[in-house]
Write a protein that holds these residues in place. Structure first.
Motif, PDB file in Angstrom:
ATOM      1  N   UNK A 133      -2.538  12.611  -4.084  1.00 62.03           N
ATOM      2  CA  UNK A 133      -2.527  12.807  -2.634  1.00 62.03           C
ATOM      3  C   UNK A 133      -2.002  11.578  -1.886  1.00 62.03           C
ATOM      4  N   UNK A 134      -2.303  10.390  -2.380  1.00 66.92           N
ATOM      5  CA  UNK A 134      -2.101   9.181  -1.592  1.00 66.92           C
ATOM      6  C   UNK A 134      -0.883   8.353  -1.991  1.00 66.92           C
ATOM      7  N   UNK A 135      -0.316   8.598  -3.139  1.00 64.42           N
ATOM      8  CA  UNK A 135       0.719   7.705  -3.659  1.00 64.42           C
ATOM      9  C   UNK A 135       1.909   7.560  -2.722  1.00 64.42           C
ATOM     10  N   UNK A 136       2.354   8.646  -2.106  1.00 65.37           N
ATOM     11  CA  UNK A 136       3.530   8.595  -1.237  1.00 65.37           C
ATOM     12  C   UNK A 136       3.179   8.871   0.225  1.00 65.37           C
ATOM     13  N   UNK A 137       1.904   8.768   0.555  1.00 65.06           N
ATOM     14  CA  UNK A 137       1.484   9.031   1.932  1.00 65.06           C
ATOM     15  C   UNK A 137       1.845   7.849   2.825  1.00 65.06           C
ATOM     16  N   UNK A 138       2.244   8.142   4.048  1.00 66.56           N
ATOM     17  CA  UNK A 138       2.586   7.081   4.993  1.00 66.56           C
ATOM     18  C   UNK A 138       1.321   6.318   5.390  1.00 66.56           C
ATOM     19  N   UNK A 139       1.394   5.016   5.265  1.00 67.33           N
ATOM     20  CA  UNK A 139       0.237   4.186   5.592  1.00 67.33           C
ATOM     21  C   UNK A 139      -0.821   4.156   4.509  1.00 67.33           C
ATOM     22  N   UNK A 140      -0.524   4.734   3.346  1.00 69.44           N
ATOM     23  CA  UNK A 140      -1.497   4.763   2.261  1.00 69.44           C
ATOM     24  C   UNK A 140      -1.694   3.403   1.615  1.00 69.44           C
ATOM     25  N   UNK A 145      -2.478   4.185 -10.400  1.00 67.74           N
ATOM     26  CA  UNK A 145      -3.754   4.697 -10.915  1.00 67.74           C
ATOM     27  C   UNK A 145      -4.828   3.615 -10.915  1.00 67.74           C
ATOM     28  N   UNK A 146      -4.437   2.360 -11.101  1.00 68.79           N
ATOM     29  CA  UNK A 146      -5.417   1.278 -11.035  1.00 68.79           C
ATOM     30  C   UNK A 146      -6.083   1.206  -9.671  1.00 68.79           C
ATOM     31  N   UNK A 147      -5.266   1.304  -8.610  1.00 66.21           N
ATOM     32  CA  UNK A 147      -5.834   1.318  -7.257  1.00 66.21           C
ATOM     33  C   UNK A 147      -6.768   2.517  -7.075  1.00 66.21           C
ATOM     34  N   UNK A 148      -6.329   3.681  -7.573  1.00 59.05           N
ATOM     35  CA  UNK A 148      -7.128   4.892  -7.409  1.00 59.05           C
ATOM     36  C   UNK A 148      -8.439   4.794  -8.179  1.00 59.05           C
ATOM     37  N   UNK A 149      -8.403   4.225  -9.381  1.00 57.59           N
ATOM     38  CA  UNK A 149      -9.618   4.100 -10.173  1.00 57.59           C
ATOM     39  C   UNK A 149     -10.581   3.107  -9.526  1.00 57.59           C
TER      40      UNK A 149
END
Length: 230
Positions: A133-140, A145-149
């Motif tokens: 959901x967030x990898x290519x979101x503007x302002x994300x 995966x490290x950030x997500x984990x």
């Protein structure tokens, strides 16, 4: 005493694996003496409180050695201090082994290990969904995966570090699921730990109650009149 044994390990290991100055050696020896005094006090108190003292001595040979060996400390040429450190290291290992055994029992109490495995799976899957959901979101702020984990871990533990956060509706939906999972996990952990220790206490009380009932039955049997004809 378990914490003290763990903290004592560096004092025992450092002089064996590296050269230390005389001042450092004196400090380590002082700590060694102080910790030995604590172990000695613990042993003497347990010996005083033990209902069967000789049986206690036979069942705690390592503890007795930890207390007795320092009497030979003036015999430096015989490396008594090295022997003491070896024995105390064994004592620390036995203490750690007991602690690990109790931790294993706690983790398997009421299926807590299954709950933790389920939470780990949710964290891993949630991190993957969050990245999608967030990898290519503007302002994300979550780009791999490290950030997500990392984000999933701090969310499920209810820490909320704040350096990573979702900006999309889907990512926030995943966050809600992880937050609810984290709240449930805290509740399960608290209840399981409380249940484990309360159960241990109840088992001890029940054992003591059974012993008292056995003594009462034996006393009543001794006082009962013999049957007719004897």
């Amino acid at each position: 005493m378990t914490v003290l044994a763990v903290l004592w390990l560096p004092v025992l290991i450092v002089p064996l694996v590296t050269h230390v100055s005389s001042a450092t050696a004196d400090v380590l020896n002082l700590i060694d003496y102080l910790v030995w005094a604590v172990f000695a006090a613990e042993y003497l108190i347990k010996l005083y409180l033990a209902p069967r003292r000789w049986q206690f001595v036979r069942g705690h040979i390592v503890d007795l050695a930890v207390v007795a060996i320092p009497v030979l400390r003036p015999v430096r040429a015989l490396r008594a201090l090295r022997l003491l450190r070896l024995i105390t290291f064994t004592r620390a290992g036995l203490t750690l082994s007991t602690a690990l055994g109790r931790a294993r029992k706690l983790l398997t109490h009421h299926g807590l290990h299954l709950v933790l495995l389920a939470v780990l799976a949710i964290v891993g899957v949630g991190a993957g969904l969050e990245l999608a959901f967030e990898q290519h979101a503007q302002g994300g702020t979550i780009h791999n995966y490290g950030d997500a984990l990392w984000w999933a871990t701090v969310t499920v533990t209810t820490v909320g570090y704040g350096d990573k956060y979702p900006v999309t509706p889907g990512g926030r939906g995943v966050a809600v699921v992880l937050m609810l999972t984290g709240i449930g996990l805290v509740g399960v952990l608290s209840a399981t730990v409380a249940s484990y220790f309360v159960g241990q206490r109840a088992d001890k009380d029940m054992t003591e109650l059974n012993r008292r009932l056995d003594r009462i039955e034996a006393a009543l049997a001794a006082l009962a009149p013999p049957p007719p004809g004897d």
